[in-house]
Design an enzyme around this catalytic site. Structure first.
Site, mmCIF file in Angstrom:
data_model
loop_
_atom_site.group_PDB
_atom_site.id
_atom_site.type_symbol
_atom_site.label_atom_id
_atom_site.label_comp_id
_atom_site.label_asym_id
_atom_site.label_seq_id
_atom_site.Cartn_x
_atom_site.Cartn_y
_atom_site.Cartn_z
ATOM 1 N N ASN A 246 0.957 -1.154 -0.011
ATOM 2 C CA ASN A 246 -0.221 -0.051 -0.054
ATOM 3 C C ASN A 246 0.819 1.078 0.012
ATOM 4 O O ASN A 246 1.492 1.365 1.120
ATOM 5 C CB ASN A 246 -0.773 -0.075 1.266
ATOM 6 C CG ASN A 246 -1.747 1.224 1.503
ATOM 7 O OD1 ASN A 246 -1.793 2.121 0.556
ATOM 8 N ND2 ASN A 246 -2.239 1.383 2.607
ATOM 9 N N LYS B 33 0.153 4.206 -0.175
ATOM 10 C CA LYS B 33 -0.638 5.281 0.433
ATOM 11 C C LYS B 33 -0.495 6.578 -0.577
ATOM 12 O O LYS B 33 -0.314 6.536 -1.819
ATOM 13 C CB LYS B 33 -0.034 5.776 1.856
ATOM 14 C CG LYS B 33 -0.015 4.520 2.705
ATOM 15 C CD LYS B 33 0.193 4.705 4.194
ATOM 16 C CE LYS B 33 0.385 3.386 4.797
ATOM 17 N NZ LYS B 33 -0.006 3.670 6.288
ATOM 18 N N HIS C 197 -9.607 1.097 4.795
ATOM 19 C CA HIS C 197 -8.380 1.233 5.720
ATOM 20 C C HIS C 197 -8.402 2.128 6.932
ATOM 21 O O HIS C 197 -9.409 3.088 6.712
ATOM 22 C CB HIS C 197 -7.105 1.831 4.750
ATOM 23 C CG HIS C 197 -5.835 1.672 5.203
ATOM 24 N ND1 HIS C 197 -5.308 2.654 6.246
ATOM 25 C CD2 HIS C 197 -4.846 1.073 5.120
ATOM 26 C CE1 HIS C 197 -4.046 2.444 6.583
ATOM 27 N NE2 HIS C 197 -3.778 1.414 5.869
ATOM 28 N N GLU D 6 -6.790 4.552 7.874
ATOM 29 C CA GLU D 6 -6.455 6.066 7.453
ATOM 30 C C GLU D 6 -7.847 6.637 6.951
ATOM 31 O O GLU D 6 -8.005 7.686 7.201
ATOM 32 C CB GLU D 6 -5.212 6.046 6.703
ATOM 33 C CG GLU D 6 -4.091 6.030 7.642
ATOM 34 C CD GLU D 6 -2.862 5.603 6.984
ATOM 35 O OE1 GLU D 6 -2.834 5.501 5.583
ATOM 36 O OE2 GLU D 6 -1.793 5.135 7.508
ATOM 37 N N GLU E 299 -5.190 -5.255 10.666
ATOM 38 C CA GLU E 299 -4.491 -3.902 10.683
ATOM 39 C C GLU E 299 -4.685 -3.287 11.979
ATOM 40 O O GLU E 299 -5.542 -2.097 12.090
ATOM 41 C CB GLU E 299 -4.474 -3.210 9.417
ATOM 42 C CG GLU E 299 -4.214 -3.814 8.247
ATOM 43 C CD GLU E 299 -3.457 -2.771 7.291
ATOM 44 O OE1 GLU E 299 -2.464 -2.911 6.788
ATOM 45 O OE2 GLU E 299 -4.099 -1.648 7.080
ATOM 46 N N GLY F 298 2.035 1.866 10.671
ATOM 47 C CA GLY F 298 3.147 2.623 10.643
ATOM 48 C C GLY F 298 3.853 3.599 11.813
ATOM 49 O O GLY F 298 4.288 4.293 11.851
ATOM 50 N N SER G 247 3.256 -2.243 10.488
ATOM 51 C CA SER G 247 4.590 -2.490 10.541
ATOM 52 C C SER G 247 5.451 -3.863 10.051
ATOM 53 O O SER G 247 6.219 -4.231 10.868
ATOM 54 C CB SER G 247 5.032 -2.012 12.086
ATOM 55 O OG SER G 247 4.695 -0.549 12.237
ATOM 56 N N GLY H 191 4.934 1.187 4.661
ATOM 57 C CA GLY H 191 5.987 1.816 4.415
ATOM 58 C C GLY H 191 7.203 1.093 3.777
ATOM 59 O O GLY H 191 8.057 1.387 3.038
HETATM 60 C C1 PEP Z 1 -0.793 0.112 5.860
HETATM 61 O O1 PEP Z 1 -0.847 1.122 5.739
HETATM 62 O O2 PEP Z 1 -1.655 -0.664 5.515
HETATM 63 C C2 PEP Z 1 0.146 -0.536 6.614
HETATM 64 C C3 PEP Z 1 0.253 -1.690 7.190
HETATM 65 O O3 PEP Z 1 1.476 0.454 6.925
HETATM 66 P P1 PEP Z 1 2.648 -0.030 7.564
HETATM 67 O O4 PEP Z 1 3.190 -1.213 6.869
HETATM 68 O O5 PEP Z 1 3.736 1.214 7.382
HETATM 69 O O6 PEP Z 1 2.605 0.051 9.037
#
Ligand code: PEP
Length: 254
Positions: free
Chosen positions: A10, A12, A93, A95, A165, A171, A211, A233
């Site tokens: 992803n 983003k 998601h 966010e 998640e 993040g 993460s 990320g």
């Molecule tokens: C995400 O945005 O779906 C995600 C899992 O981000 P990260 O891997 O950066 O925690």
């Protein structure tokens, strides 16, 4: 892991055309990891360019509108995403739920629209740190998912994945523990079976996100009930993203 591990990036709101070289590198590397299904969801503006370049990986979107079309300035429908070359869409998601106030009902309407447009759906769910501290994580995720998932999927179970998640892990560099993940994936699988029946419920893939890095991927991907990962990320460079794909290959072999 029951099926071919599914590793989804992803991006983003990251990526201009300068990042096409990274997408190309991911695609070429994915050709050496055929046991793993690799996909990326870049920003809308890169869906078509990545689709044109990609030979191995699937390209998806990070959201879509719930209506087929009309006077919705600034929005993009599921059919438009599919037309640009997307094969899947990430929905719900945290966010989007947090920054855009997306309700479970809206997320469900988007899932219906996406499936009707022939897209695969990755439905995100996950609790906040506060909810977990209150001991309500399991109840929260069950309620959120029940209200966000399409009530019926007929025989479209292969088109649906769920991504667990936890918000506190996204993040933050603070991934959930294998115990947390195993417990929640078990709960989600039981919910899917109760919603869609034994056969269809067993086919929906359950990904972990939050993460995931090349350093912790092997441990996370070998947890019982984990069918893949949704990666933020660490999906932005071919080196780190394919480090996770490599860990998935190894977890699958073990
Ligand atoms: C995400 O945005 O779906 C995600 C899992 O981000 P990260 O891997 O950066 O925690």
């Amino acid at each position: 892991m029951s099926s071919r591990p599914y590793i989804v990036g992803n991006w983003k709101m990251h990526g201009t055309r300068a990042m096409l070289s990274e997408a190309r590198a991911i695609d070429r590397a994915a050709q050496r990891h055929m046991k793993v299904e690799v996909a990326i969801a870049p920003p809308y503006t890169l869906i078509h360019p990545v689709h044109r370049e990609a030979e191995q990986i699937a390209v998806g979107a990070q959201d879509c509108h719930e209506q087929e079309g009309g006077a919705f300035t600034g929005e993009i429908s599921a059919a438009m995403i599919a037309d640009a070359g997307a094969k899947f869409v990430i929905l719900g998601h945290s966010e989007r739920r947090t920054h855009h106030g997306e309700s479970d009902a809206l997320v469900r309407a988007k899932a219906d629209a996406a499936l009707a447009a022939g897209l695969r759906v990755i439905m995100c769910c996950g609790e906040s740190a506060k909810t977990r501290e209150m001991g309500r994580a399991v109840a929260f995720v069950k309620k959120q998912l029940k209200a966000s998932l399409p009530p019926q999927i007929e025989s479209a179970a292969e088109k649906l994945s769920v991504a667990y998640e936890p918000i506190w892990a996204v993040g933050t560099g603070n991934a959930a523990t294998p115990d947390n993940i195993a417990e929640m994936h078990g709960v989600i699988r039981a919910l899917l079976v109760s919603l869609y029946g034994e056969e269809q419920g067993a086919k929906v893939r359950i990904l972990y996100g939050g993460s995931v890095t090349p350093g912790n991927a092997a441990e996370i991907l070998s947890v019982d009930g984990v069918d893949g990962a949704l990666v933020g990320g660490a999906s932005l460079t071919a080196d780190s993203f394919m480090g996770i794909a490599l860990a998935a290959t190894e977890a699958d072999d073990s």
